[in-house]
Every structure is written in C-alpha cells, then in structure tokens.
Design a protein around this motif. Structure first.
Motif, PDB file in Angstrom:
ATOM      1  N   SER A  75       0.932  -1.212   0.071  1.00  0.00           N
ATOM      2  CA  SER A  75      -0.165   0.117   0.056  1.00  0.00           C
ATOM      3  C   SER A  75       0.624   1.187  -0.001  1.00  0.00           C
ATOM      4  CB  SER A  75      -0.847   0.023   1.056  1.00  0.00           C
ATOM      5  OG  SER A  75      -0.497  -0.091   2.208  1.00  0.00           O
ATOM      6  N   GLY A  76       2.308   1.181   0.228  1.00  0.00           N
ATOM      7  CA  GLY A  76       3.046   2.402   0.011  1.00  0.00           C
ATOM      8  C   GLY A  76       3.500   2.884   1.390  1.00  0.00           C
ATOM      9  N   LYS A  77       3.742   2.157   2.497  1.00  0.00           N
ATOM     10  CA  LYS A  77       3.917   2.882   3.463  1.00  0.00           C
ATOM     11  C   LYS A  77       5.379   3.359   3.645  1.00  0.00           C
ATOM     12  CE  LYS A  77       2.920  -1.096   5.705  1.00  0.00           C
ATOM     13  NZ  LYS A  77       2.123  -1.962   4.863  1.00  0.00           N
ATOM     14  N   ASP A  78       6.413   2.491   3.142  1.00  0.00           N
ATOM     15  CA  ASP A  78       7.798   2.920   3.063  1.00  0.00           C
ATOM     16  C   ASP A  78       7.910   4.189   1.968  1.00  0.00           C
ATOM     17  OD1 ASP A  78       8.669   1.337   4.764  1.00  0.00           O
ATOM     18  OD2 ASP A  78       9.613   0.045   3.242  1.00  0.00           O
ATOM     19  N   GLY A  79       7.115   4.187   0.880  1.00  0.00           N
ATOM     20  CA  GLY A  79       7.327   5.413  -0.216  1.00  0.00           C
ATOM     21  C   GLY A  79       6.769   6.459   0.628  1.00  0.00           C
ATOM     22  N   THR A  80       5.557   6.497   1.307  1.00  0.00           N
ATOM     23  CA  THR A  80       5.053   7.577   2.113  1.00  0.00           C
ATOM     24  C   THR A  80       6.267   8.330   2.921  1.00  0.00           C
ATOM     25  OG1 THR A  80       3.082   6.838   2.042  1.00  0.00           O
ATOM     26  CG2 THR A  80       3.432   8.635   3.489  1.00  0.00           C
ATOM     27  N   VAL A  81       6.995   7.391   3.540  1.00  0.00           N
ATOM     28  CA  VAL A  81       8.029   8.152   4.508  1.00  0.00           C
ATOM     29  C   VAL A  81       8.865   8.670   3.558  1.00  0.00           C
ATOM     30  CG1 VAL A  81       9.687   7.427   5.982  1.00  0.00           C
ATOM     31  CG2 VAL A  81       7.669   6.320   6.219  1.00  0.00           C
ATOM     32  N   ARG A  82       9.318   8.367   2.708  1.00  0.00           N
ATOM     33  CA  ARG A  82      10.312   9.037   1.513  1.00  0.00           C
ATOM     34  C   ARG A  82       9.873  10.257   0.894  1.00  0.00           C
ATOM     35  NH1 ARG A  82      14.577   6.958  -0.867  1.00  0.00           N
ATOM     36  NH2 ARG A  82      15.578   5.130  -0.165  1.00  0.00           N
ATOM     37  N   VAL A  95      11.701   6.433  12.383  1.00  0.00           N
ATOM     38  CA  VAL A  95      10.867   5.707  12.047  1.00  0.00           C
ATOM     39  C   VAL A  95      10.816   4.189  12.631  1.00  0.00           C
ATOM     40  CG1 VAL A  95      10.036   4.530   9.945  1.00  0.00           C
ATOM     41  CG2 VAL A  95      11.102   6.757   9.569  1.00  0.00           C
ATOM     42  N   THR A  96       9.779   3.859  12.955  1.00  0.00           N
ATOM     43  CA  THR A  96       9.766   2.525  13.753  1.00  0.00           C
ATOM     44  C   THR A  96       8.924   1.420  12.828  1.00  0.00           C
ATOM     45  OG1 THR A  96      10.082   3.437  15.777  1.00  0.00           O
ATOM     46  CG2 THR A  96       9.693   1.298  15.875  1.00  0.00           C
ATOM     47  N   PRO A  97       9.491   0.455  12.263  1.00  0.00           N
ATOM     48  CA  PRO A  97       8.683  -0.541  11.656  1.00  0.00           C
ATOM     49  C   PRO A  97       8.405  -1.659  12.733  1.00  0.00           C
ATOM     50  CG  PRO A  97      11.018  -0.846  11.117  1.00  0.00           C
ATOM     51  CD  PRO A  97      10.789   0.280  12.065  1.00  0.00           C
ATOM     52  N   PHE A  98       7.029  -2.043  12.854  1.00  0.00           N
ATOM     53  CA  PHE A  98       6.459  -3.178  13.599  1.00  0.00           C
ATOM     54  C   PHE A  98       6.411  -4.473  12.831  1.00  0.00           C
ATOM     55  CE2 PHE A  98       5.562   0.797  16.044  1.00  0.00           C
ATOM     56  CZ  PHE A  98       6.265   0.552  17.355  1.00  0.00           C
ATOM     57  N   PHE A 127       5.222   5.509  12.725  1.00  0.00           N
ATOM     58  CA  PHE A 127       5.147   4.108  12.843  1.00  0.00           C
ATOM     59  C   PHE A 127       4.747   3.418  11.570  1.00  0.00           C
ATOM     60  CE2 PHE A 127       3.845   3.902  17.584  1.00  0.00           C
ATOM     61  CZ  PHE A 127       5.012   4.249  17.681  1.00  0.00           C
ATOM     62  N   ASN A 128       5.716   2.533  11.190  1.00  0.00           N
ATOM     63  CA  ASN A 128       5.324   1.727   9.666  1.00  0.00           C
ATOM     64  C   ASN A 128       4.566   0.335  10.411  1.00  0.00           C
ATOM     65  OD1 ASN A 128       5.467  -0.155   7.651  1.00  0.00           O
ATOM     66  ND2 ASN A 128       7.024   0.701   6.803  1.00  0.00           N
ATOM     67  N   ARG A 129       3.175   0.395  10.190  1.00  0.00           N
ATOM     68  CA  ARG A 129       2.535  -0.415  11.134  1.00  0.00           C
ATOM     69  C   ARG A 129       2.465  -0.145  12.600  1.00  0.00           C
ATOM     70  NH1 ARG A 129       1.160  -4.780   7.589  1.00  0.00           N
ATOM     71  NH2 ARG A 129       2.609  -5.369   5.983  1.00  0.00           N
ATOM     72  N   SER A 130       1.782  -0.679  13.366  1.00  0.00           N
ATOM     73  CA  SER A 130       1.514  -0.106  14.797  1.00  0.00           C
ATOM     74  C   SER A 130       0.773  -1.166  15.662  1.00  0.00           C
ATOM     75  CB  SER A 130       0.678   1.265  14.596  1.00  0.00           C
ATOM     76  OG  SER A 130      -0.852   0.881  14.116  1.00  0.00           O
TER      77      SER A 130
ATOM     78  N   GLY B  89      16.964   9.868   3.996  1.00  0.00           N
ATOM     79  CA  GLY B  89      16.010   9.976   4.746  1.00  0.00           C
ATOM     80  C   GLY B  89      15.975   9.179   6.135  1.00  0.00           C
ATOM     81  N   PRO B  90      14.767   9.074   6.938  1.00  0.00           N
ATOM     82  CA  PRO B  90      14.587   8.401   7.880  1.00  0.00           C
ATOM     83  C   PRO B  90      14.594   7.051   8.006  1.00  0.00           C
ATOM     84  CG  PRO B  90      12.713   9.857   7.814  1.00  0.00           C
ATOM     85  CD  PRO B  90      13.744  10.100   6.790  1.00  0.00           C
ATOM     86  N   LEU B  91      14.289   6.325   6.703  1.00  0.00           N
ATOM     87  CA  LEU B  91      13.960   4.992   6.693  1.00  0.00           C
ATOM     88  C   LEU B  91      15.154   3.943   7.002  1.00  0.00           C
ATOM     89  CD1 LEU B  91      11.167   3.949   5.935  1.00  0.00           C
ATOM     90  CD2 LEU B  91      11.811   3.767   3.534  1.00  0.00           C
ATOM     91  N   GLY B  92      16.206   4.564   6.594  1.00  0.00           N
ATOM     92  CA  GLY B  92      17.392   3.430   6.806  1.00  0.00           C
ATOM     93  C   GLY B  92      18.402   3.893   7.504  1.00  0.00           C
ATOM     94  N   VAL B  93      18.094   5.072   7.806  1.00  0.00           N
ATOM     95  CA  VAL B  93      19.109   5.861   8.851  1.00  0.00           C
ATOM     96  C   VAL B  93      18.858   6.247  10.252  1.00  0.00           C
ATOM     97  CG1 VAL B  93      20.809   7.798   9.034  1.00  0.00           C
ATOM     98  CG2 VAL B  93      20.200   6.903   6.725  1.00  0.00           C
ATOM     99  N   GLN B  94      19.486   5.843  11.347  1.00  0.00           N
ATOM    100  CA  GLN B  94      18.835   5.822  12.476  1.00  0.00           C
ATOM    101  C   GLN B  94      19.901   6.776  13.308  1.00  0.00           C
ATOM    102  OE1 GLN B  94      17.903   2.376  14.293  1.00  0.00           O
ATOM    103  NE2 GLN B  94      18.776   3.068  16.382  1.00  0.00           N
TER     104      GLN B  94
END
Lengths: 274, 274
Positions: A75-82, A95-98, A127-130, B89-94
């Motif tokens: 659905s594009g969660k990572d793409g949205t973050v970018r 960013v925290t992926p669950f 939160f990427n999922r939650s 971006g914040p996706l792969g960098v902490q």
C-alpha cells in the motif's frame, strides 16, 4: 492551501462516532486532485515546510507528533515516509517498523513495544504498522483469543488518549488501495528483478484473506476514530495523490500545533566569548 | 573520484599505531578542496549515491554501517547529518544522540547504552557523540576515577572489534575546528535570534577547558585508531569542506562494502497473482 486541506479532510476523515464505510471509500482522489505536476510540487513544498516546522518542534522541546501508517502489503508505507519526511532527514524523524513481535515483546502486553517506540519531545515519530496490527493480522489469523482482541479497541483508544494528554499529537493514516492495484504492485515485484527482494510469498496468503482484512480494518476504523486521534483513510492507488494528501495533512497538523522557538532567559550582552 | 578519496584519506586518517598529532592538523582542507561549488555538487551526488547504497544494504539485510561523529560544541555534528544523510531520509538511517547519561544508564557499564543503539542489519546508524564521551568529557571533568577511564580505551577497541566481527563497519569522524571558529559560531548563537535556543551557557565552561579537551581528544585518537576502526580527523572550519569529505568517505566505504540485492530462491513463474 486552506481550501485543499479542507477538501482533503472531507475526503479522508473518519468522523468519530460514525461508520467508516470503508468499502464505499474511493481508492483514488481524482475528484480533488487532478493536476499531477501541481500536486507533486505542492507535496515537495509541504515536505520542506514540515522540515522547518520540525526544527521549531525540536527547539521548543515540549511536544511530539506521532504519524501512524497502516495499510496492507504494497500500500506504500515506505514510499510515504520517503516522500513526506526525507526533507526532514533522520535527525528529527524516527521511523519504527513493527514486524512480527519478538518473544520478549510477546511476553508483555501488546502496547508495551509500542509505548517504548513513542516519539520523545521534539521528535516526529513514524510508525510503519503499529498497535493496530494487534486488531488486524492478529484478528484475521486468530493469533490471540477473540475476547482479548475485542478488548483492544478500547485499550488502544485509552492509550492514544494518554499520549495526546501528554503532548503527543497522533495522526493515523490508512493507505487504502484496491485489490486490483495490489495485484499490479505484487506482479511488479515478480517481474522487475530489482524489486524481487521485496516479494514475499506469504503476501499471497494474506491476499487470499483480502475480505477478512478489509473487514478488520473497517472495525478498527469504526471503533478507534476518536476525537483525540481520528483515522484518515487515504486514497492510495495513485502514489502522487497519496503523497500530496499526507504531506498536506502533516503540514497542516504541525501548523496547528504551532511550535515556538523558546525565548532565551538571558541577553546576548550577558556573555562574552573569549 | 578515486583520486580525491585517496587525498582525503591522506588528509584525515589517523594511521593505527602512530601518533595523531592533533594539534598539528589543519582545520581547513584548502590544499585538497578549493572549488566550493564543485565540492557542494560532489557532496550532493555522494549523498544520492549513499541513498542507493543504503537501499541495497537494507535489501541485503546482513550487515550495517555505524558512523560516529565526535567534536566539540558547534563543530557541526547535526549539520553533517543533514548534509550527508538527508537523501537517505529516516527510513534506513537511525541517528542516536548521546547526552548526559540517565540514572539507569549510569547504573550499567558505559558501553551498555551504546550497544543498545548499535544499528541493526541493513541500517546505517549515526552516533551524535558516542562511547568516546566517556574518555573525553568524563576525563576532562573527572566524572569517573582516572584508572577506570584509563581502562576504557582498550574496552572501546575491543567493543568496536566485536561490532566489526559481527558485520558492522565502523567509521569514526572527529570534526576538527579551530578555537577561533568556535568563537564565531558561539557568537552567532548569541547574535542571531533564530539561533538563540542553541546557545547553552555551559558551552562557555567547556570552552575554558579547550586545551584539556584537545589533549583528551588526542589521546583517544592515538589509542583508539585501530585497523578495524580507524579515526578520521576532518578539517571542519569550512562546512562545505567537512560535508564533502565525510560524504565522499561514507560513499567510498559503502562501495567497498558492496551490498548486494539478494537473489530470490524462486522464479516469477512459480507464482500467479489472482
């Protein structure tokens, strides 16, 4: 801008106390966003504005923003973050992926790992999922007793109330794509070698449960769209519309929070640098 | 590019086993970087390349990169993160900033909180300050017994050896500014209202201990520049030189790591999406 965010609110907000009617919601936003170039430009401007607002949020140091992204696979969660947060960079955005909970996480109540990842003052947490996975995949696949799942909606509402009472604004986006769009995106992961690594055969198992997931999402939206933390359902078949909608909403939310640079309790003339 | 990274290595690397001679090192890099526009362009290109390499690192999922940024107040640690890692971006960098330890952190050994923040597989971790504070501010201000501090250099070396043995490449940058440059940057925080919030009167206390800090840095560089995790001293009076040097070094390091997208153990034709 004000006009568009109003249209976006109308198109996405799940009014607290009302039914979400998820199955009747559009997965495109062609009625409010027609000009792709303009929308992409606006999303970029908003991403820059979010960066500036985050800087003030950090300097202010008293409040935080939590952005929850939920949506089925592809659905594009990572793409949205970018798209929305790359202008901020990793400094003020966490960013925290669950994923599947660890043994230790399972040995605690389901909100334990969520609370630990809550953004501290000054930070935007994404939160990427939650916590909602615990009423989505857990419900659909029967990973917890039904009555335990049933109690979680109110527990989540209480938890989000606690966060908002303590200075964290909570924004919840459900990225809504159609079953046909998911088929295309999964197929692309099979067909395009550089996307192969993103393909997980188990995604097809979840796809077979499409209707069950939609129903579980609908219940979560119905029961957990609250005045303090309403749900927004984002038409997400077109990535540029999704990005434009979420960037505009995050910017508007931060503008409403209106973070202020702290006033110093000293005068420059108090100090001499030698 | 190869040529420049070689020049940069020559200018920045503290050769393991040799003296760092910190006080003799330049705080500008005018001998190797003269064209500001070109350097800024190269830094941007490198930031984009780092983004692509990080994506492969994440897909590969077996190794990580840890970037340690150390330097006195105003040396530009935050600015470096922005310049080098905002494209990822914040996706792969902490990013983890290490401030004054909490009571709980102090109740553990000094590497406990550091280890907890180590980047997981696929991630680039950036430390804004690090374990080295425990042989810098702690040493200068006498916050731990001298013999305990004395043992920490070897403990840090062993810890970094452990990380590298387990798939984490460790890059250590000391941002080297002159005392005059620090004066200017502190004065700017006093003079420019939008920078006021960054000014902390206690920074002036540390400035009075400038020589002690330089000496503590020198010892840390001498004793902890190892073959597995060498120190790099980055001339940082000019921000554009600092950014160019660090972006080039991070890119080169990731290129040498050469992360690979995993090959799928299935054929696209194995699956039919319905």
């Amino acid at each position: 801008m004000v006009k568009l965010t109003k249209l976006i609110d109308n198109a996405t907000l799940v009014t607290p106390g009302e039914k979400s009617l998820l199955s009747k919601r559009a997965t495109t936003a062609d009625d409010i966003l027609t000009d792709r170039d303009a929308a992409e430009e606006a999303a970029k401007d908003n991403a820059k504005a979010i960066d500036a607002l985050q800087d003030a949020l950090w300097a202010e140091g008293t409040r935080s923003l939590l952005v929850i992204l939920q949506g089925i696979d592809t659905s594009g969660k990572d793409g949205t973050v970018r798209a929305v947060f790359n202008h901020c960079g990793p400094l003020g955005v966490q960013v925290t992926p669950f994923g599947r909970p660890s043994e230790e996480e399972l040995a605690h109540d389901f909100l334990w790992r969520i609370h630990m990842a809550a953004p501290k003052k000054g930070v935007i947490g994404v939160f990427n999922r939650s916590q909602y996975e615990d009423v989505l995949v857990v419900k659909v696949r029967g990973l917890a007793p039904a009555d335990a799942v049933e109690r979680r909606y109110e527990q989540i509402n209480a938890f989000e109330q606690h966060l908002t009472d303590n200075g964290t604004t909570v924004l919840k986006f459900m990225l809504n794509i159609s079953k046909g769009e998911q088929a295309e995106r999964l197929q692309a992961r099979l067909d395009e070698p550089e996307k192969n690594w993103k393909f997980n055969p188990s995604d097809l198992e979840d796809r077979k449960l499409w209707d069950d997931y939609q129903r579980a999402y609908e219940i979560a939206l119905d029961r957990c769209s609250t005045a303090h933390a309403p749900w927004r359902v984002v038409p997400s078949d077109r990535k540029w519309q999704r990005n434009a909608i979420i960037a505009a909403t995050v910017r508007k939310t931060l503008e409403d929070m209106a973070p202020q640079y702290p006033k110093p309790d000293w005068k420059p003339s108090d100090f001499k640098i030698t």
